[in-house]
Scaffold this motif. Sequence first.
Motif, short mmCIF file in Angstrom:
data_model
loop_
_atom_site.label_atom_id
_atom_site.label_comp_id
_atom_site.label_asym_id
_atom_site.label_seq_id
_atom_site.Cartn_x
_atom_site.Cartn_y
_atom_site.Cartn_z
N CYS A 1 0.51 -1.61 0.19
CA CYS A 1 -0.09 0.08 0.02
C CYS A 1 0.95 1.30 0.03
CB CYS A 1 -0.95 0.22 1.94
SG CYS A 1 -2.21 1.32 0.93
N CYS B 1 -0.77 5.53 2.24
CA CYS B 1 -1.37 5.32 3.54
C CYS B 1 -1.17 5.57 4.73
CB CYS B 1 -1.24 3.52 3.73
SG CYS B 1 -1.59 2.74 2.12
N PHE C 1 -3.71 0.27 -2.61
CA PHE C 1 -3.08 -0.86 -2.71
C PHE C 1 -2.84 -1.52 -4.29
CE2 PHE C 1 -7.53 -2.53 -3.30
CZ PHE C 1 -7.90 -3.49 -4.40
N ARG D 1 -7.74 1.95 -1.25
CA ARG D 1 -8.31 1.39 0.05
C ARG D 1 -8.39 2.42 1.11
NH1 ARG D 1 -3.29 -2.12 2.66
NH2 ARG D 1 -4.38 -3.69 1.49
N ASP E 1 -10.79 -2.19 0.44
CA ASP E 1 -10.53 -2.13 -0.61
C ASP E 1 -11.84 -2.29 -1.51
OD1 ASP E 1 -8.17 -1.93 1.03
OD2 ASP E 1 -7.46 -4.22 -0.03
#
Length: 168
Positions: A49, A52, A59, A86, A99
Amino acid sequence: MRQRLLVFLALAPLAFAQRTQIGGVIGRGGVAQLFENSAYHFVAGVEGCVLCGGRLGLFLEYHHWNKISSGTDSPTSLDLAGGGLRIQGKGERVRPFFDIGITGGVERDYRPPIMGARASHALTGGILGFGAAISVSEHWYIRPLARIVGLSTPEFGGFAGASVGYRF
């Protein structure tokens, strides 16, 4: 060799700044065609990822599915790579996620070709996934997860498993 080391050293601070994550995935699931029994598969792969650090991230993943039981004769194995968005919760110790994305890859059938069956062919599809990242330390995490995959062949599948990974 020296050039690769220089590229790694140049990109490492960017990975840290963006809270990049990378991990290995292991699980068990199944793939089925409509109105047929599911063939059970062992699933292993890698996932990552980028960006993040906040509520949204991107992702990327690769999974290899290998048939381990009876059921539908096809597919014997799948190699799928995909990615998408994500959406993450705010938790510090436990951080849930959802996701949604796309996937593509190759389905292989190692049986002798009968009645026009193809040994392998390309496919595309969509991914829905959910789970939670559980922090073990500042950098390490365990991520129980589940995936539902719709494929273009008309097949669908899914698996449950876990990822062990590292946050930069």
